[in-house]
Design a protein around this motif. Structure first.
Motif, PDB file in Angstrom:
ATOM      1  N   GLU A   1      -3.435  -0.152   6.012  1.00  0.00           N
ATOM      2  CA  GLU A   1      -4.597   0.234   5.223  1.00  0.00           C
ATOM      3  C   GLU A   1      -5.083  -0.935   4.376  1.00  0.00           C
ATOM      4  OE1 GLU A   1      -1.768   3.799   5.561  1.00  0.00           O
ATOM      5  OE2 GLU A   1      -1.577   1.729   4.900  1.00  0.00           O
TER       6      GLU A   1
ATOM      7  N   GLY B  62      -8.743  -2.206   1.696  1.00  0.00           N
ATOM      8  CA  GLY B  62     -10.055  -1.912   1.134  1.00  0.00           C
ATOM      9  C   GLY B  62     -10.053  -1.249  -0.230  1.00  0.00           C
TER      10      GLY B  62
ATOM     11  N   ARG C 283     -14.915   1.216   0.480  1.00  0.00           N
ATOM     12  CA  ARG C 283     -14.716   1.539   1.892  1.00  0.00           C
ATOM     13  C   ARG C 283     -13.305   1.154   2.282  1.00  0.00           C
ATOM     14  NH1 ARG C 283     -17.861   2.807   6.252  1.00  0.00           N
ATOM     15  NH2 ARG C 283     -17.079   2.213   8.326  1.00  0.00           N
TER      16      ARG C 283
ATOM     17  N   SER D   6     -10.267   0.941   5.156  1.00  0.00           N
ATOM     18  CA  SER D   6     -10.081   0.766   6.592  1.00  0.00           C
ATOM     19  C   SER D   6      -8.607   0.879   6.939  1.00  0.00           C
ATOM     20  CB  SER D   6     -10.607  -0.599   7.044  1.00  0.00           C
ATOM     21  OG  SER D   6     -12.002  -0.684   6.887  1.00  0.00           O
ATOM     22  N   CYS D   7      -8.356   1.336   8.132  1.00  0.00           N
ATOM     23  CA  CYS D   7      -6.979   1.456   8.622  1.00  0.00           C
ATOM     24  C   CYS D   7      -6.956   0.982  10.072  1.00  0.00           C
ATOM     25  CB  CYS D   7      -6.518   2.892   8.530  1.00  0.00           C
ATOM     26  SG  CYS D   7      -4.967   3.261   9.399  1.00  0.00           S
TER      27      CYS D   7
ATOM     28  N   TRP E  81      -7.026  10.648   6.599  1.00  0.00           N
ATOM     29  CA  TRP E  81      -6.742   9.920   5.374  1.00  0.00           C
ATOM     30  C   TRP E  81      -6.066  10.885   4.409  1.00  0.00           C
ATOM     31  CZ3 TRP E  81      -6.951   4.877   4.287  1.00  0.00           C
ATOM     32  CH2 TRP E  81      -7.681   4.043   5.151  1.00  0.00           C
TER      33      TRP E  81
ATOM     34  N   ARG F 122     -14.306   6.696  12.877  1.00  0.00           N
ATOM     35  CA  ARG F 122     -13.279   6.035  13.672  1.00  0.00           C
ATOM     36  C   ARG F 122     -13.922   5.219  14.771  1.00  0.00           C
ATOM     37  NH1 ARG F 122      -9.465  10.375  16.003  1.00  0.00           N
ATOM     38  NH2 ARG F 122      -8.689   8.649  17.317  1.00  0.00           N
TER      39      ARG F 122
ATOM     40  N   THR G 103      -9.338   1.855  14.836  1.00  0.00           N
ATOM     41  CA  THR G 103      -9.492   1.848  13.384  1.00  0.00           C
ATOM     42  C   THR G 103     -10.094   3.164  12.903  1.00  0.00           C
ATOM     43  OG1 THR G 103     -11.670   0.805  13.537  1.00  0.00           O
ATOM     44  CG2 THR G 103      -9.770  -0.655  13.249  1.00  0.00           C
TER      45      THR G 103
ATOM     46  N   SER H  13     -11.899   4.632   9.224  1.00  0.00           N
ATOM     47  CA  SER H  13     -12.437   4.192   7.941  1.00  0.00           C
ATOM     48  C   SER H  13     -12.769   5.383   7.054  1.00  0.00           C
ATOM     49  CB  SER H  13     -13.697   3.356   8.160  1.00  0.00           C
ATOM     50  OG  SER H  13     -13.406   2.202   8.920  1.00  0.00           O
TER      51      SER H  13
ATOM     52  N   GLN I 207     -15.477   5.888   3.967  1.00  0.00           N
ATOM     53  CA  GLN I 207     -16.499   5.439   3.032  1.00  0.00           C
ATOM     54  C   GLN I 207     -16.502   6.399   1.860  1.00  0.00           C
ATOM     55  OE1 GLN I 207     -18.611   2.703   3.108  1.00  0.00           O
ATOM     56  NE2 GLN I 207     -19.251   3.375   1.074  1.00  0.00           N
TER      57      GLN I 207
ATOM     58  N   CYS J 124      -3.523   6.252   5.783  1.00  0.00           N
ATOM     59  CA  CYS J 124      -3.989   6.886   7.015  1.00  0.00           C
ATOM     60  C   CYS J 124      -2.778   7.265   7.849  1.00  0.00           C
ATOM     61  CB  CYS J 124      -4.912   5.972   7.804  1.00  0.00           C
ATOM     62  SG  CYS J 124      -4.118   4.547   8.547  1.00  0.00           S
TER      63      CYS J 124
END
Length: 114
Positions: free
Chosen positions: A6, A8, A19, A21-22, A36, A71, A77, A79, A81, A95
């Motif tokens: 993970e 961000g 935001r 991300s994973c 998440w 995704r 990945t 995400s 937001q 995640c």
């Protein structure tokens, strides 16, 4: 082996955005619902949002209308937001697959404070 990384997180003021991300590896990403999760010290880890490859996103009520999960199966990945952040959104975000049964990554800290 399974790895979830993970990134961000950070410090944000109320009303700002972040935001997350994973990046996933070691399993067939496209076959799994991804989620998440959020953990606050002293509380259990809670699921915040989920998304399947062929199903729409789901959210807990407290983030509906503010958070968007997405995704990319090609990049493995997922995400998150996060808009209009509130202090109660603070926590360590992780995640995992929807069941939460893959090994946990290190998470990313989100702190919302003025």
């Amino acid at each position: 082996q399974v790895q979830l990384v993970e990134s961000g997180g950070g410090l944000a003021q109320p009303g700002e955005s972040l935001r997350l991300s994973c990046t996933a590896s070691g399993f067939r990403f496209n076959l799994y619902v991804m989620a998440w999760f959020r953990q606050v010290p002293g509380n259990e880890r809670e699921m915040v949002a989920t998304i399947g490859s062929n199903s729409g996103p789901t959210y807990i009520d407290s983030v509906k209308g503010r958070f968007t999960i997405s995704r990319d199966n090609g990049d493995s990945t997922v995400s998150l937001q996060m808009n209009n952040l509130k202090p109660e959104d603070s926590g360590v975000y992780y995640c995992n697959i929807g069941s939460g049964t893959h090994p946990w990554g290190q998470g990313t800290q989100v702190t919302v404070s003025s």
